[in-house]
Design a protein around this motif. Sequence first.
Motif, short mmCIF file in Angstrom:
data_model
loop_
_atom_site.label_atom_id
_atom_site.label_comp_id
_atom_site.label_asym_id
_atom_site.label_seq_id
_atom_site.Cartn_x
_atom_site.Cartn_y
_atom_site.Cartn_z
N GLY A 138 55.87 -12.95 23.13
CA GLY A 138 55.09 -12.72 24.36
C GLY A 138 54.52 -14.06 24.81
O GLY A 138 54.60 -15.05 24.08
N HIS A 139 53.93 -14.11 25.99
CA HIS A 139 53.35 -15.38 26.42
C HIS A 139 51.97 -15.20 27.05
O HIS A 139 51.68 -14.18 27.68
N LEU A 140 51.17 -16.25 26.85
CA LEU A 140 49.76 -16.22 27.28
C LEU A 140 49.52 -17.02 28.56
O LEU A 140 48.46 -16.92 29.17
N SER A 194 50.20 -7.79 33.73
CA SER A 194 51.57 -7.34 33.46
C SER A 194 52.45 -8.45 32.91
O SER A 194 53.42 -8.20 32.21
N ASP A 195 52.12 -9.68 33.28
CA ASP A 195 52.97 -10.83 32.94
C ASP A 195 52.12 -11.94 32.37
O ASP A 195 51.67 -12.80 33.09
N ASP A 196 51.86 -11.96 31.09
CA ASP A 196 52.44 -11.10 30.08
C ASP A 196 51.35 -10.67 29.10
O ASP A 196 51.63 -10.31 27.97
N LYS A 197 50.08 -10.75 29.56
CA LYS A 197 48.97 -10.51 28.64
C LYS A 197 48.86 -9.04 28.24
O LYS A 197 48.56 -8.73 27.07
N PRO A 214 58.70 -8.49 25.15
CA PRO A 214 58.19 -7.51 26.11
C PRO A 214 57.72 -8.24 27.37
O PRO A 214 56.56 -8.19 27.72
N ASP A 215 58.63 -8.93 28.03
CA ASP A 215 58.26 -9.76 29.18
C ASP A 215 59.19 -9.47 30.35
O ASP A 215 59.48 -10.35 31.16
N ALA A 216 59.70 -8.23 30.43
CA ALA A 216 60.62 -7.88 31.51
C ALA A 216 60.57 -6.36 31.70
O ALA A 216 59.50 -5.81 31.90
N ASP A 242 53.95 -21.40 27.35
CA ASP A 242 54.64 -22.17 28.40
C ASP A 242 55.85 -21.44 28.97
O ASP A 242 56.81 -22.06 29.40
N GLU A 243 55.80 -20.12 28.99
CA GLU A 243 56.97 -19.39 29.47
C GLU A 243 57.23 -19.65 30.95
O GLU A 243 58.38 -19.78 31.37
N GLU A 244 56.17 -19.77 31.72
CA GLU A 244 56.33 -19.86 33.18
C GLU A 244 56.79 -21.24 33.65
O GLU A 244 57.17 -21.40 34.80
N SER A 245 56.71 -22.24 32.80
CA SER A 245 57.01 -23.60 33.27
C SER A 245 58.10 -24.28 32.46
O SER A 245 58.14 -25.49 32.37
ZN LIG Z 1 56.50 -13.47 31.87
#
Ligand SMILES: [Zn+2]
Length: 470
Positions: free
Chosen positions: A87-89, A118-121, A176-178, A152-155
């Motif tokens: 998951g990502h913070l 929802s994305d992604d906390k 669980p990010d989709a 750093d999922e978003e970048s």
């Molecule tokens: Zn995400």
Amino acid sequence: MDQEKISAYFDDPARRAEMISAVSRLVGVKSVRGDAEPGAPFGPGPRTALDEALKLCAELGFAVRDYDHYVGLCDLNDKPTQLHILGHLDVVGEGTGWATDPYTCVEKDGMLYGRGVSDDKGPVCAALLAMKAVRDLGLPVSKNARLILGTDEESGSEDIAYYYAREPYAPQTFTPDADFPVIHIEKGHYCPEFGASWDRTAALPRVSGMTGGFRRNVVPPEARAEVLGLRAADVAPLCPAVENRSGAVFTVTDMVGGVRIHCAGRNAHAASPDDGINAIAALLEVLAALPLADCDSTRIIGGLHTLFPYGDNRGRALGIAQSDEQSGELTLNLALITLSETGFSAQFDARVPLCADRENCAGACEAALERYGITVTKGGEMTHVHVVEADSPLVRTLLECYETYTGVENAKPIAIGGGTYVHDIPGGVAFGCDFPGFDPKMHSANEQASVDNLLLAAKIFTLAIARLCK
Ligand SMILES: [Zn+2]
């Protein structure tokens, strides 16, 4: 039966309160990527979120580790690791248009609002509380599940790249990010930059400049051009036909020596180009219809118009259209262009299916461009399609767990054009947390998550962890 025990556990109002409290703590940290600082490779926001998440995990009784401030680790037990849950913070910036403070999680009518719910906390908390449920309920496990908290999922996902450069992959991984039920195929990418250069000319009328798009993976919502030697009265009559066909809107204004044309389209994700209105392609339709002089920029405009006609989001004119049953159709988004008096450069973003190869995709594209004197300058490589077999034990188990709590029968794994957190992880799949038909407004204002859905996801994850780590 495990499944009933799990259901009863999460139907307890105390779990609902626990979920809301956990999500609220994480949403309260503005974890947008910033400049690297000592001890904060992605800036202070993601680092603070990492600290808060690890504190939360430790309070729930789990062994945690801050992995060089790139990712956090939270282990179910000290047995050999069977499963990674990624998951990502970090979050994307809040933008504008919020009805509430984006960094205060607000609950209203069973819905949570805030950046990251929802994305992604939210999904991170669903996974964490699922691990806690496995422990609290004493479900028998002989292997470890490790929750990996990325920052750093978003970048660019440098966080997990750092981790996996030093640590082994787990036998099984889900993120669980989709979307539910399970995403098992992510198309490959082919995103070449291409261009040509030429000598300055005085020929009139000619296109002397053009720009459009702002990011490769977004359908360009805007494009503009300058044409010397024509007046607005010459251009305006050609616009309505293209407007009617495309939905784009043109604004044509006179300038010294020529005319300015602005085209407004609509953005969309490059993986679903049909949802947008490509302003570059629409503008090329108008430019190609103008009575221009015979010169290099005219030939290039004509060539681009021929190869990327408006509405062709499959690469048909370019000669790379293809599809296969497993991964679907190739999609193409003409994303960026800059044209000056002495040359141009452009880039498209194609999402390619399994059947695409060097010859029928990159090779065919290069040959088509070559006919107009255009060459690929950068990014001519194709990236792999990520695929996990539909009948693999991981996919089958996850689908069964999903069916158990949703009542859905014969749930099928899905193929997408986008890439998820597990695109480069062997055997990894995306699993939740969005249920079909729910719009979480991800990356937009008023991002939302349903508490019931998060609790439902937690039930599904609990059963999945118990079965995979049995
Ligand atoms: Zn995400």
